[in-house]
Design a protein around this motif. Structure first.
Motif, short mmCIF file in Angstrom:
data_model
loop_
_atom_site.label_atom_id
_atom_site.label_comp_id
_atom_site.label_asym_id
_atom_site.label_seq_id
_atom_site.Cartn_x
_atom_site.Cartn_y
_atom_site.Cartn_z
N THR A 354 -1.48 26.16 -19.41
CA THR A 354 -0.83 26.39 -18.12
C THR A 354 -1.60 25.65 -17.03
O THR A 354 -2.82 25.49 -17.11
N GLY A 355 -0.87 25.21 -16.01
CA GLY A 355 -1.51 24.51 -14.91
C GLY A 355 -0.82 24.80 -13.60
O GLY A 355 0.35 25.21 -13.58
N SER A 356 -1.53 24.62 -12.51
CA SER A 356 -0.98 24.90 -11.18
C SER A 356 -1.06 23.67 -10.31
O SER A 356 -1.91 22.80 -10.51
N GLU A 361 -6.30 21.98 -8.08
CA GLU A 361 -5.52 22.44 -9.23
C GLU A 361 -6.37 23.35 -10.11
O GLU A 361 -7.59 23.31 -10.07
N TYR A 362 -5.69 24.14 -10.91
CA TYR A 362 -6.40 24.89 -11.95
C TYR A 362 -5.56 24.91 -13.22
O TYR A 362 -4.34 24.74 -13.17
N GLY A 363 -6.21 25.11 -14.35
CA GLY A 363 -5.52 25.15 -15.62
C GLY A 363 -6.24 26.07 -16.59
O GLY A 363 -7.47 26.24 -16.50
N GLY A 414 -11.06 29.98 -25.52
CA GLY A 414 -10.38 29.77 -24.24
C GLY A 414 -11.07 28.68 -23.45
O GLY A 414 -12.25 28.36 -23.68
N ALA A 415 -10.34 28.10 -22.50
CA ALA A 415 -10.90 27.10 -21.59
C ALA A 415 -10.23 27.27 -20.24
O ALA A 415 -9.02 27.56 -20.16
N HIS A 416 -11.00 27.06 -19.18
CA HIS A 416 -10.51 27.25 -17.82
C HIS A 416 -11.13 26.20 -16.93
O HIS A 416 -12.35 26.02 -16.93
N VAL A 417 -10.29 25.49 -16.21
CA VAL A 417 -10.76 24.40 -15.36
C VAL A 417 -10.16 24.54 -13.97
O VAL A 417 -9.03 24.98 -13.80
N GLU A 424 -3.87 18.31 -16.51
CA GLU A 424 -3.96 17.32 -17.58
C GLU A 424 -5.14 17.62 -18.50
O GLU A 424 -5.03 17.53 -19.73
N VAL A 425 -6.28 17.99 -17.91
CA VAL A 425 -7.48 18.27 -18.70
C VAL A 425 -7.22 19.40 -19.71
O VAL A 425 -7.64 19.33 -20.87
N ILE A 426 -6.51 20.42 -19.27
CA ILE A 426 -6.35 21.60 -20.12
C ILE A 426 -5.51 21.30 -21.36
O ILE A 426 -5.61 22.01 -22.37
#
Length: 476
Positions: A354-356, A361-363, A414-417, A424-426
């Protein structure tokens, strides 16, 4: 190679009615047709649904305009000269609306679906159940099927407070011609934060009122904390743990009253947007006539996406299971197989990325840190973007990348950026989870330099070093 049961053929596998022509509806119709069913889509407006006509596509276009203006505030840092551009809000909205029309005017989505042999009945208003296998549209026509897939999506939730009729919804944004001087967004989850971020970058004063104790409550706590800090740094007024009590007109403006703890206060604003939920859009559907039950604001389904009536299935936002465009498409394929083949496929997603479109931005993908620690002994590593070469080069160091790894299996939980290109990274982290890679596998990926995605590899390398120091990498 396709399984025999997946092949269509000249013999029909029955009649399927799909209600709703968004991503879930279109995917369900296409898959059911591939499997050999005779398919009809009933769509109240035009194909594409909220995702194309009012949701992610036009919002991303509007966010792009806001980001360009925000980037202009950094000109001097790169030795550039120039003024921050003025905003022609009406033209920005017009551009977003053109993007919204892209699916039908450029892709010719409706024609593409019809070319697959699917009957499209669109722009006919809502359909309603006559019985469990028959629906009727506004002009009196009735459509019956062996199976029905509901892909009706959601609609903005309204608050039961005085003056709620004075507030705007997500749908109202696309008819606006002028940027309000001050905007109050009630609801600080993903959609509310996106709107707030866009409007402040366009130059409006923005308040966010969120009932939960933090922004984006489903997110990892570090994303919530850092996003709030970034918003406040840009001048946004963020009120968490706060309930909106009422809205009223006052001297040509709007007065918003709210409660934080035991204290009641108010603010004056020019526009209020309610972004407080997205329940199933079942208005006029008359589910009772079919015997379909609700589960709170959503249509009740089992793990195979069947409702309390076996002939009726639900894909997409209306079931509340996983409310993302990518999930809607996946659910649609599961529902279509279960409808046409009468199989028992379970919707069991492994890695939903998921991304915003906020700034920053966050994902996210997988478990949050809190969720993981409840069930696992974990390695947790955070790469702050002050240590990431690409972030330093772009002067975008206000971000981070966190990965969570199970100590026993060494798999990514899990991963959170948060920061530039997070959406894109997520995707890479989601791919690593889907591919069942260990943290050592991720550490050995030769990711491009310099990129923001490199932070995933850096975090994995740090955990691998810790494992070697503890002797864990050689065990098992």
């Amino acid at each position: 190679m396709a399984r025999d049961e997946d092949r269509g053929g000249s013999k029909s596998r029955g009649k399927v009615i799909v209600v709703g022509g968004g991503p879930a509806g279109v995917q369900a119709a296409l898959r059911a047709s591939e499997l050999g069913a005779e398919v009809t889509i009933l769509e109240s407006e035009r194909l594409g649904g909220t995702a194309f006509n009012e949701g992610p596509a036009p919002v991303r276009a509007l966010a792009r305009a806001a980001r360009l203006r925000s980037d202009a505030t950094m000109f001097s840092e790169f030795g550039l000269e120039g003024e921050v551009p003025d905003v022609d809000f009406a033209r920005a909205i017009d551009h977003a609306n053109r993007v919204a029309a892209y699916a039908n005017e450029v892709w010719h989505l409706t024609d593409l679906v019809k070319e697959q042999g699917i009957e499209v009945i669109d722009e006919v208003g809502p359909a309603r159940f006559v019985d469990r296998t028959t629906l009727e549209i506004g002009d009196g026509r009735r459509f019956s099927g062996d199976r029905i897939i509901l892909a009706v999506g959601g609609k903005p939730r309204k608050l039961s407070i005085p003056g709620s009729d004075l507030a705007l919804s997500f749908h109202d944004l696309w008819d606006m011609k002028e940027l309000p001087g001050r905007v109050t967004v009630v609801g600080g989850s993903a959609t509310g934060c996106q709107l707030a971020s866009i409007l402040i970058d366009f130059g409006a004063q923005v308040d966010v009122i969120e009932f939960a104790d933090r922004l984006t409550p489903p997110s990892d706590a570090d994303i919530s904390r850092r996003l709030k800090a970034a918003f406040e740094k840009r001048g946004m007024n963020v009120l968490t743990g706060t309930g909106c009590d009422s809205i009223e007109r006052k001297d040509g403006r709007l007065k918003v009253s709210f409660t934080h703890g035991e204290e009641t206060s108010s603010l004056e604003t020019d526009a209020v947007f309610l972004m407080v939920g997205w329940p199933a859009d079942v208005s006029g559907l008359d589910l009772g006539a079919a015997g379909v039950e609700m589960d709170g604001p959503f249509i009740k389904v089992d793990e195979c996406l069947r409702t309390t009536v076996p002939e009726i299935l639900v894909a997409g936002d209306a079931n509340g299971v996983s409310m993302f465009v990518q999930s809607a498409a996946h659910q649609a394929r599961v529902a279509a197989r279960n409808a046409v083949l009468e199989s028992q496929d379970v919707y069991d997603p492994q890695a939903i990325a998921t991304g915003s479109f906020t700034e920053p931005e966050y994902g996210s993908v997988g478990m949050t840190e809190a969720q993981a620690l409840e069930r696992h002994d974990c390695y947790i590593e955070v790469i702050d973007y002050t240590a990431l070469p690409r972030a330093v080069m772009d002067a975008r160091t206000d971000g981070f990348c966190k990965i969570i790894v199970d100590k026993e299996s060494r798999k990514l939980l899990g991963a959170h950026v948060l920061g530039s290109y997070s959406a894109e990274v997520i995707q890479v982290a989601a791919t690593c989870i889907a591919a069942d890679m260990t943290v050592q596998d991720i550490a050995e990926l030769e990711l491009a330099f310099p990129t923001f995605t490199e932070a995933l590899g850096m975090a994995a390398q740090r955990i691998s070093r810790k494992m070697r120091m503890n002797g864990a990498e050689d065990r098992g």
